[in-house]
Enzyme design. Structure first.
Site, mmCIF file in Angstrom:
data_model
loop_
_atom_site.group_PDB
_atom_site.id
_atom_site.type_symbol
_atom_site.label_atom_id
_atom_site.label_comp_id
_atom_site.label_asym_id
_atom_site.label_seq_id
_atom_site.Cartn_x
_atom_site.Cartn_y
_atom_site.Cartn_z
ATOM 1 N N VAL A 5 -25.657 40.292 -22.589
ATOM 2 C CA VAL A 5 -26.530 40.820 -21.532
ATOM 3 C C VAL A 5 -27.243 39.619 -20.895
ATOM 4 O O VAL A 5 -28.453 39.628 -20.681
ATOM 5 C CB VAL A 5 -27.559 41.831 -22.082
ATOM 6 N N ALA A 6 -26.451 38.557 -20.614
ATOM 7 C CA ALA A 6 -26.977 37.331 -19.994
ATOM 8 C C ALA A 6 -28.244 36.866 -20.734
ATOM 9 O O ALA A 6 -28.271 36.840 -21.963
ATOM 10 C CB ALA A 6 -27.208 37.548 -18.505
ATOM 11 N N CYS A 7 -29.285 36.532 -19.971
ATOM 12 C CA CYS A 7 -30.478 35.955 -20.609
ATOM 13 C C CYS A 7 -31.220 36.945 -21.492
ATOM 14 O O CYS A 7 -32.121 36.546 -22.241
ATOM 15 C CB CYS A 7 -31.433 35.407 -19.553
ATOM 16 N N SER A 8 -30.892 38.230 -21.394
ATOM 17 C CA SER A 8 -31.568 39.213 -22.248
ATOM 18 C C SER A 8 -30.749 39.547 -23.487
ATOM 19 O O SER A 8 -31.092 40.495 -24.213
ATOM 20 C CB SER A 8 -31.873 40.485 -21.451
ATOM 21 N N SER A 23 -30.361 33.261 -23.316
ATOM 22 C CA SER A 23 -31.018 34.272 -24.171
ATOM 23 C C SER A 23 -31.889 33.671 -25.266
ATOM 24 O O SER A 23 -32.719 34.372 -25.848
ATOM 25 C CB SER A 23 -29.959 35.167 -24.805
#
Ligand code: CO8
Length: 372
Positions: A154-157, A333
């Site tokens: 979830v990319a950076c999350s 992340s």
């Protein structure tokens, strides 16, 4: 239902560093070479000349001073502008799994636990070096963890979304403990030849041990709640994927690496993140004033200052919202987890903190914790 805690965290720091001065010198050499190569088109007005990058701009616009990378010589070579990795045979552990194992071992040691105490591994990162077999399963096997593992992105999350998956598994009793591991080798999908973003990212790996509270060590952080949000945006993209080959794409096409409209991201994500955190705290009958520390995603210093100001109605101190991006840059992340890892020892029993990430998707994840 079980109560759940973050028992410990782990950190792997890559062996090599690139300072802003080194980065800018390499980029400016690249720009000069490109301009020489395309001198005729530039003179004819059919191509724009590349302009120099600057250390002053980078530090003012982002707060970043340096970044760790797995391999710097390829990045700093103006004829190459990407790290130089040696392909590994299938009999060797992959690079993402290798750094994942190190961060997980660090987290297990910090909690005084072993692989036998863990029932699963979630490898959560902004990019995966292959589709399968999952790096999570590779890490699980190298550690000697029984149970299950998978990869998620979830990319950076990725880290906060992974923590929610782990918390749910532990809360419902399907696992006693889960390792959430974030191997971020951003240097391999960053466009080092793009002045607008060449300074943004760095490599790292973090790990979080999510465990049943009754099994967790003294001083663990109980998870009071997790909250996730996503809403579609084209402002941060990386179009590389399994379809690229079938589309006869040139691997060097610009959209096959990280691209963004940085200013748009800044304007759209900051208010969303502040509202998200405030809403999450309110659902737990808490206010931002009740929070001892915000471990925020580490993309940009001004972004974090904006979010803290919106939440608190004043500037946050570095003690209230610690900064690690000056040293690490944006590590996708892993950023909020590095902030937690480096800055949680002084939190006292009963005090509350918030881990929050935000990034591509858009995606926002928050984890509210209380020190036991
Ligand atoms: N040197 C000198 N000047 C520069 C440079 C440079 N390196 N770069 C740009 N400039 C110039 C521009 O050309 C522009 O000039 P002009 O005004 O003449 O047009 C001027 O500086 C200002 O440019 P910007 O408006 O772009 O500058 P900003 O102040 O907006 O700062 C930032 C740019 C730092 C990128 C800022 O917008 C920012 O941080 N935005 C948020 C970014 C963000 O958080 N993105 C999230 C990405 S993380 C994610 O979810 C993806 C995960 C995937 C990981 C991928 C790993 C590779």
């Amino acid at each position: 239902m079980h109560r759940v805690a973050i028992s410990s965290t782990g950190l792997f720091v890559p062996p090599e560093v690139i300072t802003n001065e080194e980065l800018v010198a390499a980029y400016n050499r690249y720009a000069r070479l490109e301009n020489e190569k395309h001198a005729a088109e530039i003179a004819a007005g059919t191509r724009a000349a590349l302009t120099d990058s600057s250390v002053e701009f980078i530090e003012k616009a982002s707060g970043i001073q340096r970044r760790y990378v797995m391999e710097r010589s390829g990045v700093l070579d103006p004829e190459r502008m990407r790290p130089r990795f040696t392909p590994r045979p299938n009999t060797e552990i992959s690079m993402m799994a290798e750094i994942g194992v190190k961060a997980c071992q660090d987290a297990l040691a910090a909690a005084g636990k072993t692989a036998a105490d863990v029932d699963g591994v979630i490898c959560a990162a902004a990019n995966m070096q292959r589709s399968y077999p999952a790096m999570g399963v590779e890490i699980q096997t190298a550690l000697g963890v029984q149970g299950y593992a998978f990869d998620m992105n979830v990319a950076c999350s990725s880290a906060t979304f992974g923590i929610e998956m782990a918390v749910n598994a532990v809360r419902t009793g399907s696992a006693r403990a889960i390792l959430v591991v974030n191997p971020e080798i951003t240097s391999a999908h960053l466009a080092w030849m793009d002045r607008d973003c060449h300074f943004i990212f760095g490599d790292v790996c973090t790990a979080v041990l999510v465990e049943r509270l009754d099994l967790a060590p003294v001083g663990a952080f109980e998870v009071l709640g997790t909250r996730l949000l996503s809403t579609f945006s084209n402002a941060i993209r990386n179009n590389a994927g399994f379809m690229s080959r079938a589309e006869d794409r040139n691997p060097d096409d610009r959209d096959q690496l990280f691209c963004q409209e940085g200013r748009k991201v800044f304007k759209e994500v900051c208010p969303m993140a502040a509202e998200h955190i405030a809403g999450h705290l309110a659902s737990l009958s808490l206010t931002p004033g009740d929070v001892r520390r915000f471990w925020l995603h580490q993309a940009n210093l001004s972004m974090n200052q904006f979010i803290s100001r919106k939440l608190l109605g004043r500037d946050a101190t570095v003690e209230e919202a610690p900064v690690i991006l000056d040293e690490f840059a944006n590590t996708a992340s892993a950023g909020s987890i590095i902030a937690f890892h480096r800055h949680h020892a002084d939190i006292e029993a009963g005090q509350v903190g918030v881990i929050c990430s935000f990034g591509a998707g858009y995606s926002i994840g928050s984890v509210v914790v209380k020190k036991t």
